[in-house]
Each structure stands twice: as C-alpha cells, then as structure tokens.
Design an enzyme around this catalytic site. Structure first.
Site, PDB file in Angstrom:
ATOM      1  N   HIS A 125      34.205  35.628  26.056  1.00 44.13           N
ATOM      2  CA  HIS A 125      33.036  35.644  26.944  1.00 44.13           C
ATOM      3  C   HIS A 125      32.252  36.949  26.787  1.00 44.13           C
ATOM      4  CE1 HIS A 125      30.591  35.639  30.562  1.00 44.13           C
ATOM      5  NE2 HIS A 125      31.206  36.730  30.981  1.00 44.13           N
ATOM      6  N   HIS A 176      28.053  38.314  26.287  1.00 47.84           N
ATOM      7  CA  HIS A 176      27.294  39.484  26.754  1.00 47.84           C
ATOM      8  C   HIS A 176      26.716  40.372  25.655  1.00 47.84           C
ATOM      9  CE1 HIS A 176      27.919  39.191  31.069  1.00 47.84           C
ATOM     10  NE2 HIS A 176      29.193  38.897  30.871  1.00 47.84           N
ATOM     11  N   GLU A 218      24.802  36.257  34.076  1.00 52.41           N
ATOM     12  CA  GLU A 218      25.884  35.317  33.759  1.00 52.41           C
ATOM     13  C   GLU A 218      25.402  33.884  33.489  1.00 52.41           C
ATOM     14  OE1 GLU A 218      28.725  36.068  32.908  1.00 52.41           O
ATOM     15  OE2 GLU A 218      29.350  37.907  33.917  1.00 52.41           O
ATOM     16  N   SER A 263      29.085  31.605  26.215  1.00 51.84           N
ATOM     17  CA  SER A 263      30.485  31.728  25.794  1.00 51.84           C
ATOM     18  C   SER A 263      31.292  30.503  26.201  1.00 51.84           C
ATOM     19  CB  SER A 263      31.121  32.967  26.436  1.00 51.84           C
ATOM     20  OG  SER A 263      31.177  32.832  27.836  1.00 51.84           O
TER      21      SER A 263
HETATM   22  N1  HBI Z   1      34.686  42.143  35.870  1.00 55.24           N
HETATM   23  N2  HBI Z   1      35.829  42.618  33.905  1.00 55.24           N
HETATM   24  C1  HBI Z   1      34.781  42.044  34.535  1.00 55.24           C
HETATM   25  N3  HBI Z   1      33.855  41.349  33.812  1.00 55.24           N
HETATM   26  C2  HBI Z   1      32.790  40.763  34.418  1.00 55.24           C
HETATM   27  O1  HBI Z   1      31.949  40.141  33.717  1.00 55.24           O
HETATM   28  C3  HBI Z   1      32.653  40.858  35.819  1.00 55.24           C
HETATM   29  C4  HBI Z   1      33.639  41.572  36.530  1.00 55.24           C
HETATM   30  N4  HBI Z   1      33.546  41.673  37.862  1.00 55.24           N
HETATM   31  C5  HBI Z   1      32.425  41.117  38.612  1.00 55.24           C
HETATM   32  C6  HBI Z   1      31.456  40.396  37.770  1.00 55.24           C
HETATM   33  N5  HBI Z   1      31.611  40.304  36.485  1.00 55.24           N
HETATM   34  C7  HBI Z   1      30.204  39.728  38.275  1.00 55.24           C
HETATM   35  O2  HBI Z   1      30.403  38.348  38.419  1.00 55.24           O
HETATM   36  C8  HBI Z   1      29.552  40.220  39.529  1.00 55.24           C
HETATM   37  O3  HBI Z   1      30.377  40.027  40.650  1.00 55.24           O
HETATM   38  C9  HBI Z   1      29.041  41.606  39.434  1.00 55.24           C
HETATM   39  N1  NLE Z   2      33.134  30.465  32.087  1.00 58.23           N
HETATM   40  C1  NLE Z   2      32.960  31.542  31.151  1.00 58.23           C
HETATM   41  C2  NLE Z   2      33.568  31.175  29.819  1.00 58.23           C
HETATM   42  O1  NLE Z   2      34.324  30.224  29.745  1.00 58.23           O
HETATM   43  O2  NLE Z   2      33.296  31.827  28.843  1.00 58.23           O
HETATM   44  C3  NLE Z   2      33.512  32.850  31.659  1.00 58.23           C
HETATM   45  C4  NLE Z   2      33.033  33.169  33.044  1.00 58.23           C
HETATM   46  C5  NLE Z   2      32.797  34.601  33.308  1.00 58.23           C
HETATM   47  C6  NLE Z   2      32.174  34.832  34.624  1.00 58.23           C
HETATM   48 FE    FE Z   3      30.408  38.110  32.351  1.00 55.51          FE
END
Ligand code: HBI
Ligand code: NLE
Ligand code: FE
Length: 452
Positions: free
Chosen positions: A310, A315, A355, A374
């Site tokens: 992911h 990202h 996201e 992803s």
């Molecule tokens: N933590 N490691 C990690 N990766 C993310 O993408 C992530 C997270 N914590 C919270 C988050 N994403 C978001 O969904 C928001 O709550 C900021």
């Molecule tokens: N649903 C995503 C994936 O399968 O790649 C990951 C979620 C992260 C918020």
């Molecule tokens: Fe993410």
C-alpha cells in the site's frame, strides 16, 4: 491514603497548588452561564506509584468528589516499570475538579498529576514535534480492540478501530502463526529505529515477493484507464529507475532516496497503523511513516490495514509529485498542536483525499487515493456504478463517517488537484489554533508564531 481535607477556598488567593496555566485552563473550562454548577469535562494525566492499587484509590477519590470517569487509559511508565501512567477524563463541576486535583496532589500514591485541556480547549503550550528527530516519540500504534466486531455493531464505524492480525479474528492473518511471527519480526525493526538511522534492509520471502508481483501487475494493467496522470507519470520514472518491477519488492531506503531527490520527502519505518496525530505530525516534516511488512497472501486485492505494498504502490508516486507533496505537508502542519476534534477532521479529510480520493481529468473520473491504487479490488469498485460519488468540499467531507474494513460506500471527487488544494487551504485557515506554525526548510524546524 487520598483523603479529603475540609473544603478550602480555591478562588482568589490560590493555595490549590495549581500552576498559573492550569488555573487559566480551568477557568476556560468553566466559562459560560451557571459555570459553578455546570458539569465540565477535563482530562488529567497521572503518574501512579503503586500501579493498580493507586489507580483504585484515585477512582474512589473521583467518586467522592461527585465526578464521573468518561475515559481511562493506562500504560506502564516508560522509564520506570513500577509506575503507571494514566490518562483520566472526568466530568464534574469546576470547584470539585479543583478540590480533586488538590487532594490527588497531596496523596502519596501519585508521583504527579497534571490537568490538561479536553477536546476544543487546547492547552496553551501543547507538546508537538518541532524537529524530525522528535518523531522518535511519535510512533504510537492504534490498539483499540473490538473482539466481536460485526457490521451492525456501533463500534464498526469507529475510526479508531483498525484490524491487527494479533488481535482481530477477522484479519486474514489471524489464524496464520507463521505470518504473525513474521509481522512481529518486522515490527521490531520499526520499534528500534531512531532518527538518522538508515532504514534496515528486509530480505523478503518468495511468498511476499509473489504477492507484491501480483498486485503490481494488476495495478499496471488498470492504471492507464483508472489512475490520474500524476500517478502514471511518476510510476513510469520508478520503472525506468528499476525501482518498480514485478519481481522485487522495493526497499524503503531506496524509495526514500528517490523521494528525497524529487520532493524532499523521506521515509521512516512504522510498526503498523499509527495514531492519526502521530502519523499526520510526521508529514509536517515531509516524512512519511511507512510500514515494511507485506499483507497476507490470501488477500492481495485488499487488506484493511496499511502494508508496504500500500505504501509503495499507493503513496510513493504522488509523494514524488511536487504539488501533492506540498498538500501532504500542509495537512501535517495543520495537525501540530491541534485539538482532538480537529485531528479527527483532518484525518477524515486525509482519508477521503490522500487515501481514497477521486478526481476529474477532462471530465473522466480517475483515482488518486493510495488506498485505491494499492487495492485493485477497491479500485474497480470505486470506479464502478456501485458507490456514491459526491463533490469534494472540505467542511462536508471532514465530518463524513467512514469505516476502514470494507470497500467505501462513498467517495469524494475533486474537480482537479489544484482546486482541492485551494479548497483545503481556505478551510484549514479557519481552524481555531491559537498560534501559527511554519516549517523552516533551512533548519528543518517548525517555528511557532504566537498570536497572543
Ligand atoms: N499509520 N503507518 C500508518 N500508515 C498510514 O497510512 C496511516 C497511519 N495512521 C493513520 C492514517 N494512516 C490515516 O488514515 C489518518 O488517520 C491520518
Ligand atoms: N485497503 C488498502 C490496500 O489493500 O492496499 C490499504 C488501506 C490503508 C488505509
Ligand atoms: Fe495510506
């Protein structure tokens, strides 16, 4: 041993032992008509000398002061395991609250007791990271556990609930001992990581590499039709540099170096899903906290929690895009020192943009959200006629409830990246923080500009 001395005068000549700041804070809590009788919410941080024994004394004392406990968290103190740190949120009148604090401070069970603000009342000097090295303290994992999770349970929509293979029976890896052991091994690397360390190399297994390959190839196939142009542009560069290939999982260290060259973003390893506050804070420094483990082999098309597929496939391409990197950092800066309620809104906006965002390109709807790029199962769902699409509008988007277990039923569509950034900026500038922050790229420090 927490006992009540006869009630003493608290206002005016103050012998309650409160700091000046706490008095200001408790007055702020009590503002409004009938303030003396009104029940107020407040949060206390306690350090307990004799663990659970002290805790039960504290709870009795709160009861004695006609207070109700709304929330309680404890954890072993990090430097002294015999002590317990507790966060207690209470509801009581201001006068009782001050008496309670006073009696707690007189007790020998407590090392200390601090009053902090609750929700919209932000403390005057909240702690937040000022430099990337402070992120060594911003790696708190989500731990909330809802054992009998079902879709009708009110807790299902709770944004704080996230699946973890060690806690959640519905997680694809729950019954797989070998998978859980592997997860633990990789999590240890993140826990040991300190600012400035190179990111440790992971020797991925054949199974993990196969999972990566199948997600990679499917995304590659769907990309021309469904991904936004910025994503496709960087994806191609990553292929040309041999960082993106189906037969090898990119290492975080090489990906971090790629990002640095394009937008100054870099990576640090994260053990799992972090709290929104910690996760967003790192973005202020152009640092992305990235997981390093791979999803379970049985669910390549979608996993409920972030994994390195992911992070890498979802990202990284947009974090290497200058305009998107800028937007990501702005969300991060807005989160520093924000109240819990504001963090909630910011993370909801993050959820529906970074996201799961969709955007228009010459009238056609495309995906730019990492959770879509992803997870090909959800990508196809998002661009089918099943979900509801609504126009992105920060004030509205920020309060839209969501869950993180299944495909989203609602997505928000931006007119364009620039339009989204514009709208976000205008919305975020109306937030109520009593100070401004600015990132100084020369020192790498966040500077606080006090407005009072
Ligand atoms: N933590 N490691 C990690 N990766 C993310 O993408 C992530 C997270 N914590 C919270 C988050 N994403 C978001 O969904 C928001 O709550 C900021
Ligand atoms: N649903 C995503 C994936 O399968 O790649 C990951 C979620 C992260 C918020
Ligand atoms: Fe993410």
């Amino acid at each position: 041993d927490i006992e009540d001395k006869p009630a003493q005068k608290i206002d005016g000549e103050d012998d309650s032992g409160l700091t000046e700041e706490e008095v200001v804070l408790s007055n702020a809590i009590a503002e409004g008509p009938d303030a003396e009788k009104a029940l107020q919410r407040a949060a206390l941080i306690l350090r307990l000398r004799e663990g659970m024994n002290s805790l039960s004394r504290v709870l009795k004392s709160i009861e004695k002061h006609q207070g109700a406990v709304c929330h309680l968290e404890t954890r072993p103190n990090q430097s002294d395991n015999n002590q317990l740190d507790a966060l207690v949120k209470v509801e009581m009148t201001r006068v009782s609250l001050l008496q309670l604090i006073k009696s707690l401070r007189q007790s020998s069970s407590l090392e200390h007791c601090t009053l902090i603000g609750e929700d919209n009342i932000s403390a005057k000097n909240p702690w937040f990271p000022r430099h990337a090295s402070d992120l060594d303290n911003c790696n708190h994992l989500m731990t909330k556990y809802e054992p009998d999770l079902d879709m009708n349970h009110p807790g299902f929509a709770d944004k704080e609930y996230r699946a973890r293979p060690d806690l959640d029976m519905n997680h694809p890896g729950f019954a797989d001992k070998e998978y859980r052991a592997r997860r633990k091994e990789i999590a240890e690397i993140a826990f040991a990581y300190k600012y400035g360390d190179p990111i440790p190399y992971i020797q991925y297994t054949e199974t993990e590499t196969k999972t990566w390959g199948s997600v990679f190839n499917t995304v590659l196939e769907l990309m021309p039709k469904h991904a936004c142009s910025e994503y496709c542009r960087v994806f191609k560069m990553l292929q040309e540099e041999d960082i993106f290939t189906p037969d090898r999982i990119p290492q975080l260290e090489e990906m971090s170096n790629f990002l640095k060259r394009h937008t100054g973003f870099s990576l640090r390893p994260a053990a799992g899903l972090l709290t929104a506050r910690d996760f967003l804070a790192s973005l202020a420094f152009r640092i992305f906290q990235s997981t390093q483990y791979v999803r379970h082999k049985n669910t390549p098309y979608h996993t409920p929690e972030p994994d390195c597929i992911h992070e890498l496939l979802g990202h990284m391409p947009l974090l290497a895009d200058p305009s998107f990197a800028q937007f990501s950092q702005e969300i991060g800066l807005a989160s520093l020192g924000a109240s819990d309620a504001e963090i909630e809104k910011l993370s909801t906006v993050y959820w529906f943009t970074v996201e799961f965002g969709l955007c228009k390109e010459s009238g056609v709807v495309k995906a730019y959200g990492a959770g879509l790029l992803s997870a090909y199962g959800e990508l196809l769902h998002a661009l089918s006629d099943k979900p509801e699409l609504r126009p992105f509008e920060p004030a509205v988007t920020a309060v839209q409830p969501y869950q993180d277990q299944e495909y989203q039923p609602i997505y928000f569509v931006a007119e364009s990246f620039d339009d989204m950034k514009d709208k976000f900026r205008r919305w975020v500038s109306a937030m109520s923080r009593p100070f401004e922050v600015r990132f100084n790229p020369h020192t790498g420090r966040v500077e606080v500009l006090d407005s009072v």
